[in-house]
Design a protein around this motif. Structure first.
Motif, PDB file in Angstrom:
ATOM      1  N   MET A  24       0.908  -1.176   0.212  1.00 32.64           N
ATOM      2  CA  MET A  24      -0.027  -0.028  -0.017  1.00 32.64           C
ATOM      3  C   MET A  24       1.063   1.264  -0.033  1.00 32.64           C
ATOM      4  N   ALA A  25       0.282   2.368  -0.639  1.00 31.84           N
ATOM      5  CA  ALA A  25       1.430   3.434  -0.750  1.00 31.84           C
ATOM      6  C   ALA A  25       0.154   4.810  -1.026  1.00 31.84           C
ATOM      7  N   SER A  26       0.610   5.987  -0.298  1.00 30.98           N
ATOM      8  CA  SER A  26      -0.190   7.056  -0.312  1.00 30.98           C
ATOM      9  C   SER A  26       0.437   7.917  -1.770  1.00 30.98           C
ATOM     10  N   ASP A  65       4.659   7.635  -1.523  1.00 28.20           N
ATOM     11  CA  ASP A  65       5.422   7.315  -0.179  1.00 28.20           C
ATOM     12  C   ASP A  65       5.680   5.678  -0.402  1.00 28.20           C
ATOM     13  N   LEU A  66       6.692   5.281  -0.900  1.00 33.74           N
ATOM     14  CA  LEU A  66       6.991   3.526  -0.867  1.00 33.74           C
ATOM     15  C   LEU A  66       7.690   3.025   0.261  1.00 33.74           C
ATOM     16  N   ARG A  67       7.382   2.264   1.025  1.00 26.69           N
ATOM     17  CA  ARG A  67       7.976   1.903   2.174  1.00 26.69           C
ATOM     18  C   ARG A  67       9.410   1.221   1.587  1.00 26.69           C
ATOM     19  N   GLY A  68      10.403   1.504   2.501  1.00 27.04           N
ATOM     20  CA  GLY A  68      11.765   1.189   2.161  1.00 27.04           C
ATOM     21  C   GLY A  68      12.448   1.764   1.114  1.00 27.04           C
ATOM     22  N   VAL A  69      11.851   2.702   0.441  1.00 26.07           N
ATOM     23  CA  VAL A  69      12.347   3.419  -0.726  1.00 26.07           C
ATOM     24  C   VAL A  69      12.433   5.028  -0.558  1.00 26.07           C
TER      25      VAL A  69
END
Length: 122
Positions: A24-26, A65-69
């Motif tokens: 999931m990303a915003s 906003d991508l987790r880890g990136v």
């Protein structure tokens, strides 16, 4: 059917290998306005495919906003119903998004949260 330029009824040919996953990303517009959440279905170094909460137009500039990136910007390459293909402005390492999220190492974890070791007395 593909034509000579690598374009088919599914859109432009992709040159980067893709990993299937569910993240999931915003999403955000260029002006910072929220565009809702997106469920990322596949990810490569140069783009992604996602299901979005609201329809978005091809050619639209967005950020996510991508987790880890972290924050990634790009342009929507194609849009069909609630699905989009996003081409990133810069190449990313997609493996960073696959790394487990951790709030700290086991060393900083309190004893009562650690798994007991064999022969350990309490």
């Amino acid at each position: 059917m593909d034509d000579e330029q690598g374009i088919s009824d599914r859109g432009p040919a992709r040159s980067s290998p893709r990993d299937s996953l569910f993240l999931m990303a915003s999403l955000f517009a260029a002006d910072g306005r929220s565009l809702g959440r997106a469920r990322i279905r596949n990810l490569s170094a140069t783009g992604l495919m996602a299901d979005c909460e609201m329809p978005l137009a091809a050619g639209q500039k967005v950020a996510l906003d991508l987790r880890g990136v972290g924050r990634i910007s790009g342009t929507i390459a194609w849009s069909r119903d609630s699905k989009i293909g996003l081409a990133f402005d810069e190449v990313i390492d997609p493996q960073l998004a696959r790394k487990p999220v951790s709030s700290g190492s086991a060393q900083s974890m309190p004893d009562y949260l650690r798994a007991p070791r064999a022969g350990r007395l309490r």
